[in-house]
Design a protein around this motif. Structure first.
Motif, mmCIF file in Angstrom:
data_model
loop_
_atom_site.group_PDB
_atom_site.id
_atom_site.type_symbol
_atom_site.label_atom_id
_atom_site.label_comp_id
_atom_site.label_asym_id
_atom_site.label_seq_id
_atom_site.Cartn_x
_atom_site.Cartn_y
_atom_site.Cartn_z
ATOM 1 N N GLN A 1 4.503 -4.985 6.631
ATOM 2 C CA GLN A 1 3.864 -5.862 7.615
ATOM 3 C C GLN A 1 4.278 -5.492 9.034
ATOM 4 N N GLU A 2 5.540 -5.162 9.211
ATOM 5 C CA GLU A 2 6.038 -4.786 10.534
ATOM 6 C C GLU A 2 5.407 -3.478 11.002
ATOM 7 N N MET A 3 5.299 -2.505 10.087
ATOM 8 C CA MET A 3 4.690 -1.217 10.416
ATOM 9 C C MET A 3 3.222 -1.407 10.809
ATOM 10 N N LYS A 4 2.487 -2.162 10.006
ATOM 11 C CA LYS A 4 1.063 -2.362 10.302
ATOM 12 C C LYS A 4 0.880 -3.100 11.624
ATOM 13 N N PRO B 1 -7.165 9.036 12.828
ATOM 14 C CA PRO B 1 -6.878 10.058 11.806
ATOM 15 C C PRO B 1 -6.762 9.445 10.412
ATOM 16 N N GLU B 2 -6.597 10.288 9.426
ATOM 17 C CA GLU B 2 -6.518 9.876 8.026
ATOM 18 C C GLU B 2 -5.343 8.919 7.795
ATOM 19 N N THR B 3 -5.599 7.875 6.996
ATOM 20 C CA THR B 3 -4.595 6.839 6.664
ATOM 21 C C THR B 3 -3.715 6.518 7.882
ATOM 22 N N TRP B 4 -4.370 6.119 8.944
ATOM 23 C CA TRP B 4 -3.715 5.982 10.249
ATOM 24 C C TRP B 4 -2.705 4.846 10.306
ATOM 25 N N ASN B 5 -2.864 3.832 9.427
ATOM 26 C CA ASN B 5 -2.037 2.637 9.531
ATOM 27 C C ASN B 5 -0.845 2.628 8.586
ATOM 28 N N MET B 6 -0.369 3.814 8.194
ATOM 29 C CA MET B 6 0.754 3.932 7.269
ATOM 30 C C MET B 6 1.342 5.336 7.356
ATOM 31 N N PRO B 7 2.544 5.535 6.826
ATOM 32 C CA PRO B 7 3.044 6.908 6.697
ATOM 33 C C PRO B 7 2.154 7.690 5.728
ATOM 34 N N TYR B 8 2.038 9.002 5.967
ATOM 35 C CA TYR B 8 1.322 9.841 4.999
ATOM 36 C C TYR B 8 2.339 10.202 3.908
ATOM 37 N N ALA B 9 2.498 9.258 2.959
ATOM 38 C CA ALA B 9 3.621 9.284 2.021
ATOM 39 C C ALA B 9 3.319 9.999 0.719
ATOM 40 N N PHE B 10 2.145 10.613 0.610
ATOM 41 C CA PHE B 10 1.754 11.213 -0.660
ATOM 42 C C PHE B 10 2.678 12.364 -1.069
ATOM 43 N N CYS B 11 3.378 12.939 -0.086
ATOM 44 C CA CYS B 11 4.304 14.031 -0.403
ATOM 45 C C CYS B 11 5.456 13.565 -1.293
ATOM 46 N N THR B 12 5.796 12.274 -1.244
ATOM 47 C CA THR B 12 6.970 11.773 -1.971
ATOM 48 C C THR B 12 6.721 11.626 -3.465
ATOM 49 N N ARG B 13 5.453 11.432 -3.842
ATOM 50 C CA ARG B 13 5.058 11.145 -5.227
ATOM 51 C C ARG B 13 5.621 9.813 -5.732
ATOM 52 N N GLU B 14 6.140 8.992 -4.843
ATOM 53 C CA GLU B 14 6.640 7.671 -5.204
ATOM 54 C C GLU B 14 5.521 6.643 -5.075
ATOM 55 N N LYS B 15 5.460 5.718 -5.981
ATOM 56 C CA LYS B 15 4.439 4.672 -5.902
ATOM 57 C C LYS B 15 4.906 3.477 -5.070
ATOM 58 N N THR B 16 6.202 3.261 -5.051
ATOM 59 C CA THR B 16 6.757 2.131 -4.309
ATOM 60 C C THR B 16 7.414 2.613 -3.029
#
Length: 389
Positions: A91-94, A119-134
């Motif tokens: 919530q703080e990030m958004k 840009p792509e997924t602008w409202n969050m970290p581009y976290a797909f590199c982590t492969r973590e779901k949480t």
């Protein structure tokens, strides 16, 4: 969050050349001349106040005898997550990124922008590199009724602006599935629709396939008061770009999270090639900076586990259908590129070059249809045995 020392931009590097050499090299690399456009002093002051680079560019188009000009201004916004660590509560990030987006849209509005793209997924970290779901899956939200869309709908009305907002979408109706999606909001604040990413990458640090599946929304072209627009996440796939042209797009936006040394040489080629081949404007908009995560992850290339993403190199730019391109934004800074274009140029270039007239969709369609069958045989001509003797 750590910072990687990077050079400013290709444009600034070229300007180190002697002026005569610079003019010649720029013409070869960037095409025909563009022109300066006026934006309000308030726009420039706001950009300076918020430490956002502001670059402007106008594309030339001849006047016609029967059609009035169809002039539109687009705004591309590239930004970092800094100073927010990726571990910032959702919530703080958004909320922080919403505030920053509000500032960027104000700058664009004062600069006369009609269509604005994040840009792509602008409202969050581009976290797909982590492969973590949480916690990354928790960033996903409803495309039409989620908080990001609701916030931007209000700004679209205030500023009479079409807004393209790429987010991580949660589809509650279909098993809570997750999609990489761009939402289109018109200048009256209405939800026009969405484009789900057609091609999901599976290489290096780009592990989107763990979170999303390939899009099922086709290649919609959104008819707005400021032109017919498409959203193509997938510049690596020329046929994807082709279909937006077939569907009548005048401007195609390419929201991206492009990083790494392997991708950067392609960045200045692929969106520009799509504009030339398909007779429309392309608008490539990227993230900026490195994003650092709490846990180590691997890339699958033999390198040691690490916590830093690839470096997202910004460099957002616009290309006209004749191949002329704008200056790029910085590789290192938050920035807004405002480009003015006359959409009549699309038809003028098609008339001049005839690429659409000479393309053979019937041939391509027949071959592609056969290529999807299990009994497909490629059309390869080989020397016969008798000829070999």
């Amino acid at each position: 969050m750590s910072e990687i020392k990077e050079f400013e931009s290709v444009d600034s590097a070229l300007k180190q050349l002697p002026k005569e050499d610079y003019d010649r090299v720029k013409k070869i690399l960037y095409g025909s001349e563009t022109h300066d456009i006026e934006v309000s002093e308030e726009s420039r002051e706001l950009a300076s106040k918020y430490n956002i680079e502001l670059v402007t560019c106008g594309f030339n188009c001849r006047d016609e005898q029967l059609r009035s000009p169809k002039v539109v201004r687009i705004g591309l916004f590239q930004h970092k997550l800094v100073p927010f660590p990726t571990s910032t509560p959702i919530q703080e990030m958004k909320y922080a990124l919403f505030k920053f987006a509000n500032k960027a849209i104000r700058i664009a509005a004062r600069g006369g922008v009609n269509i604005f793209c994040f840009p792509e997924t602008w409202n969050m970290p581009y976290a797909f590199c982590t492969r973590e779901k949480t916690p990354w899956c928790e960033y996903a939200e409803n495309a039409q009724f989620g908080p990001t869309t609701k916030m931007l709908q209000e700004l679209a009305v205030i500023h009479n602006m079409v807004i393209i907002s790429p987010i991580l979408e949660r589809d509650e109706i279909h098993s809570d599935s997750i999609w990489n999606t761009a939402v289109v909001i018109d200048n009256h604040g209405d939800y026009l629709g969405k484009q789900r990413k057609n091609h999901i990458p599976r290489s290096g640090d780009i592990n989107e396939a763990i979170y999303c599946t390939e899009g099922n929304s086709g290649h919609p072209v959104f008819e707005t008061e400021f032109g017919k627009i498409g959203i193509s996440f997938s510049c690596h796939h020329p046929l994807n770009s082709l279909i937006f042209g077939v569907n009548g797009a005048e401007i195609v936006f390419n929201p991206s999270a492009a990083g790494g040394s392997g991708t950067e040489p392609l960045w200045s080629i692929e969106p520009r090639s799509a504009a030339i081949a398909n007779g429309y404007f392309t608008c490539a908009v990227n993230r900026v900076g490195t994003e650092v995560f709490e846990n180590d992850f691997t890339t699958g290339d033999g390198k040691s586990p690490h916590r830093e993403s690839d470096y997202y190199f910004g460099s957002s730019y616009v290309t006209a259908p004749n191949g002329t391109r704008s200056p790029g934004l910085s590789r290192t800074k938050n920035g807004i590129l405002i480009a003015e274009m006359d959409l009549n140029l699309c038809r003028q270039v098609k008339d001049q070059w005839g690429f659409q007239m000479s393309q053979r969709l019937d041939l391509y369609a027949d071959l592609l249809n056969r290529a999807t069958r299990s009994d497909f045989a490629p059309q390869i001509v080989r020397k016969s045995c008798k000829q070999q003797l």
